[in-house]
Scaffold this motif. Structure first.
Motif, PDB file in Angstrom:
ATOM      1  N   ASN A  90      19.417 -55.106  41.854  1.00 28.40           N
ATOM      2  CA  ASN A  90      18.933 -54.770  43.191  1.00 28.40           C
ATOM      3  C   ASN A  90      18.665 -53.292  43.335  1.00 28.40           C
ATOM      4  O   ASN A  90      17.687 -52.881  43.952  1.00 28.40           O
ATOM      5  N   SER A  91      19.549 -52.487  42.763  1.00 28.72           N
ATOM      6  CA  SER A  91      19.364 -51.055  42.951  1.00 28.72           C
ATOM      7  C   SER A  91      18.087 -50.612  42.232  1.00 28.72           C
ATOM      8  O   SER A  91      17.382 -49.715  42.683  1.00 28.72           O
ATOM      9  N   ILE A  92      17.763 -51.286  41.124  1.00 26.59           N
ATOM     10  CA  ILE A  92      16.509 -50.972  40.443  1.00 26.59           C
ATOM     11  C   ILE A  92      15.335 -51.415  41.305  1.00 26.59           C
ATOM     12  O   ILE A  92      14.371 -50.674  41.514  1.00 26.59           O
ATOM     13  N   ALA A  93      15.453 -52.636  41.838  1.00 30.70           N
ATOM     14  CA  ALA A  93      14.382 -53.138  42.683  1.00 30.70           C
ATOM     15  C   ALA A  93      14.149 -52.202  43.868  1.00 30.70           C
ATOM     16  O   ALA A  93      13.013 -51.929  44.244  1.00 30.70           O
ATOM     17  N   TRP A  94      15.238 -51.674  44.422  1.00 29.14           N
ATOM     18  CA  TRP A  94      15.093 -50.814  45.585  1.00 29.14           C
ATOM     19  C   TRP A  94      14.319 -49.541  45.285  1.00 29.14           C
ATOM     20  O   TRP A  94      13.513 -49.092  46.086  1.00 29.14           O
ATOM     21  N   VAL A  95      14.596 -48.965  44.121  1.00 27.70           N
ATOM     22  CA  VAL A  95      13.860 -47.753  43.756  1.00 27.70           C
ATOM     23  C   VAL A  95      12.367 -48.054  43.777  1.00 27.70           C
ATOM     24  O   VAL A  95      11.561 -47.298  44.330  1.00 27.70           O
ATOM     25  N   LEU A  96      12.015 -49.214  43.196  1.00 23.03           N
ATOM     26  CA  LEU A  96      10.593 -49.564  43.122  1.00 23.03           C
ATOM     27  C   LEU A  96      10.020 -49.842  44.505  1.00 23.03           C
ATOM     28  O   LEU A  96       8.909 -49.427  44.832  1.00 23.03           O
ATOM     29  N   ILE A  97      10.812 -50.528  45.307  1.00 20.46           N
ATOM     30  CA  ILE A  97      10.317 -50.867  46.652  1.00 20.46           C
ATOM     31  C   ILE A  97      10.080 -49.599  47.468  1.00 20.46           C
ATOM     32  O   ILE A  97       9.103 -49.471  48.192  1.00 20.46           O
ATOM     33  N   ARG A  98      10.977 -48.626  47.307  1.00 20.69           N
ATOM     34  CA  ARG A  98      10.808 -47.383  48.074  1.00 20.69           C
ATOM     35  C   ARG A  98       9.491 -46.695  47.711  1.00 20.69           C
ATOM     36  O   ARG A  98       8.764 -46.233  48.579  1.00 20.69           O
ATOM     37  N   PHE A  99       9.206 -46.670  46.414  1.00 18.26           N
ATOM     38  CA  PHE A  99       7.941 -46.056  45.999  1.00 18.26           C
ATOM     39  C   PHE A  99       6.752 -46.814  46.580  1.00 18.26           C
ATOM     40  O   PHE A  99       5.806 -46.222  47.089  1.00 18.26           O
ATOM     41  N   MET A 100       6.866 -48.121  46.534  1.00 19.90           N
ATOM     42  CA  MET A 100       5.764 -48.929  47.042  1.00 19.90           C
ATOM     43  C   MET A 100       5.595 -48.742  48.535  1.00 19.90           C
ATOM     44  O   MET A 100       4.485 -48.599  49.035  1.00 19.90           O
ATOM     45  N   ALA A 101       6.741 -48.743  49.224  1.00 19.86           N
ATOM     46  CA  ALA A 101       6.696 -48.666  50.676  1.00 19.86           C
ATOM     47  C   ALA A 101       5.974 -47.401  51.124  1.00 19.86           C
ATOM     48  O   ALA A 101       5.314 -47.380  52.156  1.00 19.86           O
ATOM     49  N   VAL A 102       6.087 -46.344  50.344  1.00 21.20           N
ATOM     50  CA  VAL A 102       5.418 -45.102  50.720  1.00 21.20           C
ATOM     51  C   VAL A 102       3.954 -45.132  50.293  1.00 21.20           C
ATOM     52  O   VAL A 102       3.061 -44.778  51.064  1.00 21.20           O
ATOM     53  N   LEU A 103       3.708 -45.569  49.060  1.00 23.42           N
ATOM     54  CA  LEU A 103       2.369 -45.382  48.496  1.00 23.42           C
ATOM     55  C   LEU A 103       1.351 -46.461  48.873  1.00 23.42           C
ATOM     56  O   LEU A 103       0.175 -46.170  49.032  1.00 23.42           O
ATOM     57  N   ILE A 104       1.805 -47.697  49.029  1.00 23.78           N
ATOM     58  CA  ILE A 104       0.842 -48.767  49.316  1.00 23.78           C
ATOM     59  C   ILE A 104       0.111 -48.533  50.645  1.00 23.78           C
ATOM     60  O   ILE A 104      -1.122 -48.622  50.706  1.00 23.78           O
ATOM     61  N   PRO A 105       0.853 -48.203  51.718  1.00 24.01           N
ATOM     62  CA  PRO A 105       0.134 -47.927  52.972  1.00 24.01           C
ATOM     63  C   PRO A 105      -0.863 -46.792  52.805  1.00 24.01           C
ATOM     64  O   PRO A 105      -1.949 -46.826  53.401  1.00 24.01           O
ATOM     65  N   VAL A 106      -0.506 -45.807  51.994  1.00 19.01           N
ATOM     66  CA  VAL A 106      -1.423 -44.690  51.774  1.00 19.01           C
ATOM     67  C   VAL A 106      -2.716 -45.202  51.135  1.00 19.01           C
ATOM     68  O   VAL A 106      -3.820 -44.843  51.550  1.00 19.01           O
ATOM     69  N   VAL A 107      -2.561 -46.081  50.135  1.00 19.09           N
ATOM     70  CA  VAL A 107      -3.748 -46.650  49.478  1.00 19.09           C
ATOM     71  C   VAL A 107      -4.597 -47.402  50.500  1.00 19.09           C
ATOM     72  O   VAL A 107      -5.818 -47.222  50.577  1.00 19.09           O
ATOM     73  N   PHE A 108      -3.912 -48.199  51.293  1.00 20.19           N
ATOM     74  CA  PHE A 108      -4.612 -49.024  52.283  1.00 20.19           C
ATOM     75  C   PHE A 108      -5.418 -48.145  53.251  1.00 20.19           C
ATOM     76  O   PHE A 108      -6.620 -48.327  53.448  1.00 20.19           O
ATOM     77  N   ILE A 109      -4.749 -47.150  53.813  1.00 19.13           N
ATOM     78  CA  ILE A 109      -5.415 -46.313  54.810  1.00 19.13           C
ATOM     79  C   ILE A 109      -6.533 -45.488  54.164  1.00 19.13           C
ATOM     80  O   ILE A 109      -7.653 -45.422  54.679  1.00 19.13           O
ATOM     81  N   ILE A 163      11.895 -51.678  31.921  1.00 16.15           N
ATOM     82  CA  ILE A 163      11.906 -51.263  33.324  1.00 16.15           C
ATOM     83  C   ILE A 163      11.362 -49.846  33.480  1.00 16.15           C
ATOM     84  O   ILE A 163      10.494 -49.573  34.301  1.00 16.15           O
ATOM     85  N   ARG A 164      11.892 -48.955  32.667  1.00 15.02           N
ATOM     86  CA  ARG A 164      11.538 -47.547  32.856  1.00 15.02           C
ATOM     87  C   ARG A 164      10.092 -47.264  32.499  1.00 15.02           C
ATOM     88  O   ARG A 164       9.376 -46.576  33.227  1.00 15.02           O
ATOM     89  N   ILE A 165       9.679 -47.774  31.345  1.00 16.35           N
ATOM     90  CA  ILE A 165       8.323 -47.464  30.918  1.00 16.35           C
ATOM     91  C   ILE A 165       7.317 -48.085  31.881  1.00 16.35           C
ATOM     92  O   ILE A 165       6.371 -47.432  32.326  1.00 16.35           O
ATOM     93  N   THR A 166       7.577 -49.333  32.236  1.00 14.87           N
ATOM     94  CA  THR A 166       6.652 -50.005  33.138  1.00 14.87           C
ATOM     95  C   THR A 166       6.626 -49.315  34.489  1.00 14.87           C
ATOM     96  O   THR A 166       5.555 -49.036  35.040  1.00 14.87           O
ATOM     97  N   ALA A 167       7.815 -49.027  34.999  1.00 15.56           N
ATOM     98  CA  ALA A 167       7.864 -48.418  36.318  1.00 15.56           C
ATOM     99  C   ALA A 167       7.183 -47.053  36.306  1.00 15.56           C
ATOM    100  O   ALA A 167       6.440 -46.715  37.232  1.00 15.56           O
ATOM    101  N   SER A 168       7.417 -46.274  35.248  1.00 19.33           N
ATOM    102  CA  SER A 168       6.837 -44.934  35.290  1.00 19.33           C
ATOM    103  C   SER A 168       5.328 -44.984  35.086  1.00 19.33           C
ATOM    104  O   SER A 168       4.594 -44.238  35.730  1.00 19.33           O
ATOM    105  N   SER A 169       4.829 -45.906  34.223  1.00 22.05           N
ATOM    106  CA  SER A 169       3.373 -45.889  34.091  1.00 22.05           C
ATOM    107  C   SER A 169       2.713 -46.504  35.315  1.00 22.05           C
ATOM    108  O   SER A 169       1.641 -46.071  35.726  1.00 22.05           O
TER     109      SER A 169
END
Ligand code: ATP
Ligand code: MG
Length: 884
Positions: A256-275, A670-676
């Motif tokens: 979960n803690s790994i998932a959360w890191v990813l979700i936080r990044f998404m939560a910030v960046l996806i809306p930016v992409v959309f807008i 996890i790391r390589i995929t997440a970072s790329s």
């Protein structure tokens, strides 16, 4: 949950009824059930399976493989593409393919996931089949052993010391049956069970249901028979997830803690992409779809599968080394374990204990002491244990066979109070002629504390006030030599039954000393664990001096020793510190073993526990990796995650290494995929703002992601550098963000470079003009296709090659070789992808063939990218002393 509300109605009903009613209602004959009855009962009341397993059907796996966020979004996109491209346009033939293609991806991802899951399950099933948890049940007039999952309501079951109760059972006959219900009620008290009918009027706690034994309880002593009244989910144990989920939680917490890191990044960046896309391209609906695909592209949706495959591969490897990993999540525990707690007997010392001396209170050999000890061991019905086995071996002494047989004939058993780890002794009441004798054998301090007299050469005298110092004068030397010493005492009685009050005013008769030598292999194994940076702590119920002596001989630091009594005296503030500095804990009760483990866990350690006794059971349940041995009682094996077929610490070293390998490969993914992915999304955000069109189509993005993930599926089979396994690894997202931020943006730099090159130089050259000058012509569509293809290729090349670069701290290929599958699959992947752009399928998804010149650019850009990454990797390793 202390009240009886979760007890099944059927069980409650029969607690108030005689057993004859039960036999009658369920049509049970003295032969037990026959096959027809078993089937009928299973139809009517269900099987003895807990949901965890019942849910693991092929159908459920199929659902899990196909119904997940990734496939749902793909499906959603397929529908939208079908509506917009097929229903709303006239050009049927061509656009249908996009929808089909997406469906194809959906199928592919589902099938791959399903196959992987089935493979992991096969491994798990195979391992589980190596261990049988069997029940003695009466069927067709015979007592037979069956797997506890085959048990049905109405079956007649026999229970013995050491068994784990397989269902909720109404007792019909008992003989000194004592159980521990700690799994159900959390109390560690040992309860005596009987058969008497309970009066109506509700008992309040589980403990008060004297004629019922609950699933999951451990039989501590005695034996009994009963009728199964509730199975599987209907049992109290089945009703709540119980202690077993404890460990999975720790694993899930990490995930979960790994998932959360990813979700936080998404939560910030996806809306930016959309807008950004919405504003620059003016089409909010396509902007939404695009942002959605980006979100899917960013989720490492193969994570559960890769994790499963890594763990399953680890446990399969352990299976070959005489170690059964029952719960594959334990592999992860092995990888991150930094403290291993062990008990003493059989782990540090040899498997066999020998009775060396039997002596009176002054240390002279005494046959009477041996006779009494023999009777005590012969008649006890507790869990089989090393000490009683050693005592009973005296029958085989030359010329003594008939003596001990006659002894058993002369003295018959009347009653017993079984051994428990709070009292630390066993009481047996025997009868010879008119004389009844209570014989007590157990821990020296506990037994002596209950003695008022001593007996020497047949003469009885009062124990002096400093009786303890006399006792210790005799036994201390033996304890210091690492011998286990028990005291034997007795008392004449005039009653036929025993109660706790009778264990007083005893007559101390003498001692038994056992030889319990350190194992040769243990010293080696301890050194190896030290090299792996796993601290070892000894948690024993045995006496301090014995523990110290053995630890000293094995090279375990025994400077800091803590006894159970001292442990209890510690304040809450002192406890965490002392747990860190102490390596040997002696004279512990089962509860104290748990306290130690909990405190260590609270201090941030991942703790393993290896033990084989009933007293180790709660600690095994509590630890992150509970390890037991094949010879342990069923109840203990049942609760352990890992069972060693051979009790040898050396196997653990391999377990730890396999665990760390599995772990390393998981974190690679996890790391390589997440970072790329992070790098990609940064590039997309920037490109969305500056480009007049989408930098990639949704389908291209998803395809890239899907194929990349499929490549990653071979990662569980990758080699792992030796130095990556030298330390315990932490399973959490704590350093993931740091890793992503360090490496992700570098790929963005090269993406930007590619964008600029494509937009301003390459595409205008190929299409004959700048984007704006081509407005409204077919050439502009080609401009976009060339751009998409250019970026598709660059993105894919870098993403695959970075896998090689970041999978090791060393120089890839030269200093650290990937495994053959990884090498083959990555090379094939790059080839196929590149070829794809030249094929008609590539054209369907908006890709186009590029002139060779572009590949020249690509090779230079990728080379520079890898060079820069290598430098950053050096810096990162130097700064944080770790990579993955
Ligand atoms: N079968 C028995 N009969 C009488 N007393 C016993 C018996 N087993 C254990 N004891 C007493 O209980 C104490 C604790 O038991 P034991 O030494 O088995 O604990 P343990 O934690 O399992 O130790 P170890 O680490 O050696 O396995 C012993 O010191 C001994 O005095
Ligand atoms: Mg033990």
């Amino acid at each position: 949950m202390k009240d009886g509300s979760s007890i099944h109605q059927r069980v409650l009903h029969y607690t108030h009824k005689g057993t004859d009613v039960l036999y009658c209602d369920f049509h049970i004959s003295s032969d037990g059930y026959d096959n027809v009855q078993v089937e009928e009962s299973r139809q009517q009341y269900g099987s003895n399976l807990l949901t965890g397993r019942a849910k693991d059907t092929v159908l459920h796996r199929l659902c899990r493989a196909f119904i997940n966020p990734f496939t749902i979004i793909l499906f959603f996109l397929a529908i939208i593409s079908f509506v917009t491209d097929v229903l709303l346009t006239s050009n049927l033939g061509r656009d249908m393919t996009t929808a089909l293609l997406i469906l194809g991806m959906l199928l592919l991802s589902g099938i791959v996931r399903f196959i992987q899951e089935m493979r992991s399950k096969r491994v798990a099933d195979h391992l589980a089949s190596l261990l049988h948890s069997s029940v003695t049940v009466r069927r067709d007039g015979r007592w037979t052993q069956i797997s506890s999952s085959e048990l049905v309501v109405g079956d007649t079951v026999r229970l013995c010391a050491g068994d784990r109760v397989p269902a909720d059972i109404r007792l019909t006959t008992t003989s000194d049956l004592f159980v521990s219900q700690s799994v159900i009620s959390g109390e560690s008290a040992i309860l005596e069970k009987g058969t008497e009918i309970l009066s109506v009027g509700k008992p309040q706690s589980y403990g008060e249901y004297r004629n019922i034994v609950f699933m999951g309880s451990a039989v501590i002593g005695g034996s009994g028979e009963g009728i199964v009244l509730a199975v599987g989910q209907d049992t109290v144990y089945g009703g709540f997830s119980g202690a077993e989920s404890n460990r999975t939680n720790r694993f899930d917490q990490g995930a979960n803690s790994i998932a959360w890191v990813l979700i936080r990044f998404m939560a910030v960046l996806i809306p930016v992409v959309f807008i950004a896309c919405g504003l620059t391209k003016g089409n909010w609906f396509s902007a939404f779809l695009f942002a959605l695909s980006v979100a899917v592209g960013l989720t490492p949706e193969m994570l559960p599968m890769v994790v499963n495959a890594c763990l399953a591969k680890g446990s399969a490897a352990m299976g070959k080394k005489q170690t059964v990993v029952k719960n594959i999540n334990a592999m992860q525990g092995f990888g991150s374990m930094d403290i291993l707690c062990v008990d003493k007997t059989g782990t540090l010392t040899g498997d066999e204990i020998l009775l060396e001396y039997y002596m009176d209170i002054l240390g002279n050999e005494s046959g009477r002491v041996l006779d009494f000890a023999y009777l005590n061991s012969l008649y006890h019905t507790g869990v089989a244990n090393h000490l009683d086995t050693a005592i009973l071996k005296c029958q085989t002494m030359p010329k003594q066979e008939s003596h001990f047989t006659q002894l058993a004939v002369r003295y018959s058993k009347l009653d017993e109070l079984p051994f428990d780890y709070e009292r630390k002794f066993v009481s047996i009441l025997v009868k010879s002629g008119h004389e009844n004798l209570l014989i007590v054998k157990g821990n020296i301090d506990e037994v002596c504390a209950r003695c008022r007299y001593i007996e020497y050469k047949g003469k009885r005298s009062r124990m002096e006030t400093d009786g303890f110092s006399n006792v210790h004068a005799v036994v201390d030397e033996m304890l210091e030599d690492g011998m286990k010493v028990l005291a034997v005492a007795y008392k004449p009685m005039d009653r036929d039954r025993l109660s706790a009050q009778d264990e007083q005013d005893l007559i101390l008769l003498g001692y038994l000393a056992f030889f319990d030598a350190p194992k040769k292999t243990a010293m080696d194994a301890i050194q190896k664990l030290k090299h792996l940076h796993v601290g070892i702590k000894v948690l024993t119920g045995d006496q301090r001096d014995v523990a110290v002596s053995i630890c000293r001989r094995l090279g375990i630091d025994s400077e800091q020793v803590l006894t159970g009594r001292e442990l209890d005296a510690l304040t809450d503030n002192e406890l965490p510190m002392r747990m860190e500095t102490t390596t040997v804990f002696a004279e512990l009760s089962p509860k104290q073993k748990v306290t130690i483990i909990q405190t260590l866990q609270a201090n941030g350690h991942t703790v393993g526990f290896l033990g084989d006794g009933m007293n180790d059971l709660p600690a095994i349940v509590e630890s992150d990796v509970g390890i037991s041995v094949d010879t342990a009682a069923d109840a203990v094996k049942e609760s352990a995650d890992v069972v060693l077929l051979k009790k040898d610490l050396n196997v653990l070293e391999e377990g730890i290494l396999e665990g760390r390998k599995a772990f390393s490969n998981m974190s690679k993914y996890i790391r390589i995929t997440a970072s790329s992915n992070f790098g990609n999304i940064l590039s997309i955000v920037i490109a969305s703002v500056f480009l007049p069109f989408f930098p990639m189509t949704s389908v291209q993005l998803l395809l890239l992601n899907l194929l990349y993930d499929t490549l990653c599926l071979v990662l569980p089979w990758d080699n792992v550098d030796e130095d990556a396994c030298s330390r315990p690894l932490e399973w959490s997202g704590r350093t993931l963000g740091r890793f992503m931020q360090s490496f992700g943006p570098i790929s963005s730099i090269f993406d930007m470079l590619t964008f600029v090159f494509l937009f301003f130089i390459f595409c205008p050259l190929v299409c004959g003009g700048s984007y704006s000058s081509l407005a409204g012509t077919d050439a502009q569509a080609r401009f976009i296709a060339v751009f998409h293809t250019g970026w598709f290729l660059e993105s894919m090349w870098t993403q695959v090659l970075i896998l090689h670069l970041l999978r090791t701290k060393k120089i890839p290929l030269f200093q650290s070789r990937p495994s053959v599958p990884v090498l083959v699959v990555t090379t094939l992947g790059i080839l196929c992808f590149t070829v794809l752009t030249f094929t008609p399928i590539g054209q369907l998804i908006g890709l186009t063939a590029l002139p060779a010149v572009y590949f020249g650019f690509l090779i230079i850009a990728v080379f520079l990218y890898l060079l820069l990454m290598t430098l950053v990797k050096r810096w990162y390793v130097k700064k944080y002393h770790e990579l993955l």
